[in-house]
Design a protein around this motif. Sequence first.
Motif, mmCIF file in Angstrom:
data_model
loop_
_atom_site.group_PDB
_atom_site.id
_atom_site.type_symbol
_atom_site.label_atom_id
_atom_site.label_comp_id
_atom_site.label_asym_id
_atom_site.label_seq_id
_atom_site.Cartn_x
_atom_site.Cartn_y
_atom_site.Cartn_z
ATOM 1 N N GLY A 70 0.781 -0.971 -0.074
ATOM 2 C CA GLY A 70 -0.130 -0.029 0.027
ATOM 3 C C GLY A 70 0.732 1.147 0.085
ATOM 4 N N LEU A 71 1.888 1.190 0.828
ATOM 5 C CA LEU A 71 2.796 2.315 0.902
ATOM 6 C C LEU A 71 3.603 2.775 -0.292
ATOM 7 N N ALA A 72 3.995 1.368 -1.008
ATOM 8 C CA ALA A 72 4.729 1.577 -2.325
ATOM 9 C C ALA A 72 3.889 1.974 -3.384
ATOM 10 N N THR A 73 2.592 1.598 -3.244
ATOM 11 C CA THR A 73 1.614 2.039 -4.277
ATOM 12 C C THR A 73 1.335 3.709 -4.255
ATOM 13 N N LEU A 74 1.263 3.963 -3.088
ATOM 14 C CA LEU A 74 0.934 5.467 -2.542
ATOM 15 C C LEU A 74 2.100 6.421 -3.080
ATOM 16 N N PHE A 75 3.339 5.854 -2.908
ATOM 17 C CA PHE A 75 4.479 6.642 -3.258
ATOM 18 C C PHE A 75 4.638 6.626 -4.711
ATOM 19 N N ILE A 76 4.312 5.619 -5.383
ATOM 20 C CA ILE A 76 4.503 5.472 -6.991
ATOM 21 C C ILE A 76 3.414 6.669 -7.477
ATOM 22 N N VAL A 77 2.090 6.646 -6.817
ATOM 23 C CA VAL A 77 1.117 7.564 -7.223
ATOM 24 C C VAL A 77 1.743 8.927 -7.127
ATOM 25 N N LEU A 78 2.196 9.438 -5.865
ATOM 26 C CA LEU A 78 2.492 10.760 -5.643
ATOM 27 C C LEU A 78 3.557 11.150 -6.652
ATOM 28 N N CYS A 79 4.803 10.348 -6.771
ATOM 29 C CA CYS A 79 5.682 10.521 -7.947
ATOM 30 C C CYS A 79 5.360 10.879 -9.141
ATOM 31 N N MET A 80 4.228 10.224 -9.583
ATOM 32 C CA MET A 80 3.614 10.293 -10.838
ATOM 33 C C MET A 80 2.782 11.569 -10.918
ATOM 34 N N TYR A 81 2.070 11.875 -9.871
ATOM 35 C CA TYR A 81 1.436 13.205 -9.668
ATOM 36 C C TYR A 81 2.333 14.388 -9.916
ATOM 37 N N PHE A 82 3.200 14.432 -9.023
ATOM 38 C CA PHE A 82 4.158 15.530 -9.185
ATOM 39 C C PHE A 82 5.116 15.753 -10.384
ATOM 40 N N TRP A 83 5.280 14.402 -10.758
ATOM 41 C CA TRP A 83 5.990 14.612 -12.226
ATOM 42 C C TRP A 83 5.076 15.013 -13.274
ATOM 43 N N VAL A 84 3.680 14.702 -13.169
ATOM 44 C CA VAL A 84 2.816 15.373 -14.298
ATOM 45 C C VAL A 84 2.466 16.807 -13.940
ATOM 46 N N LYS A 85 2.573 17.087 -12.838
ATOM 47 C CA LYS A 85 2.507 18.728 -12.607
ATOM 48 C C LYS A 85 3.780 19.422 -12.962
ATOM 49 N N LYS A 86 4.782 19.184 -13.082
ATOM 50 C CA LYS A 86 6.016 20.027 -13.498
ATOM 51 C C LYS A 86 5.600 20.395 -14.838
#
Length: 220
Positions: free
Chosen positions: A204-220
């Motif tokens: 669950g934590l790994a999935t959340l981390f990946i989702v957050l990384c993707m979110y901030f990457w898209v926002k750049k």
Amino acid sequence: MSVVQIKDYYKILDINSSASTEEVKKAYRKMAMKYHPDTNDGDSFLENYFREVQEAYSVLGHVQRRAKYDEERWLAGMTSRSEKKEQATPEWILKEAIKLNSHMARIDVYGMSHEGIKDYVLQLLNDKHMTILLRSGGTSVNEGIVSVTLQSVKKLKYDCLKEVADRLQILSEEDTKLNKTIQDILNSRRKQMLWEQRIPYVIGLATLFIVLCMYFWVKK
């Protein structure tokens, strides 16, 4: 890994697990006549069931295959095993422990019934048998029973292993080395149990981390 499913050949032939060889043959003949393709106008379902009937008879109609199947069926938790009528002696208990170890060496640990194996070992080491062993088993016999049984149950899940280990530690008495081996195996299974309980949270934590990384990457 998926759990191995064992077909209930007794159910397929519509007989009791205590059926005699003659009763097995009689049931097979009855089923064969009923489901034979020649009498069912090419019904694919009945043809498939006829093959199941043939498969069941190929096992239950053969003494050695049936004995092996019955053991696999018991170890998979599909049936229970009643206590033998033989007189319980330290040597008999050791013999049964060796027999169980032999069976455990041949089965898939992922498909075995942990509760069923635990219950059988606790039956083998019930209060009456423990009294016999502690009074007259002798060090070598008792140590043999502990060693062989420990080898059989070391892959049980922690909760089941703990109940068996309590009995084995009583039986091993003052043998420091044997007690340490029991405790080491118990600790190892406990650590595995705790790790398995944490796996969903780690994922669950790994999935959340990946989702957050993707979110901030898209926002750049």
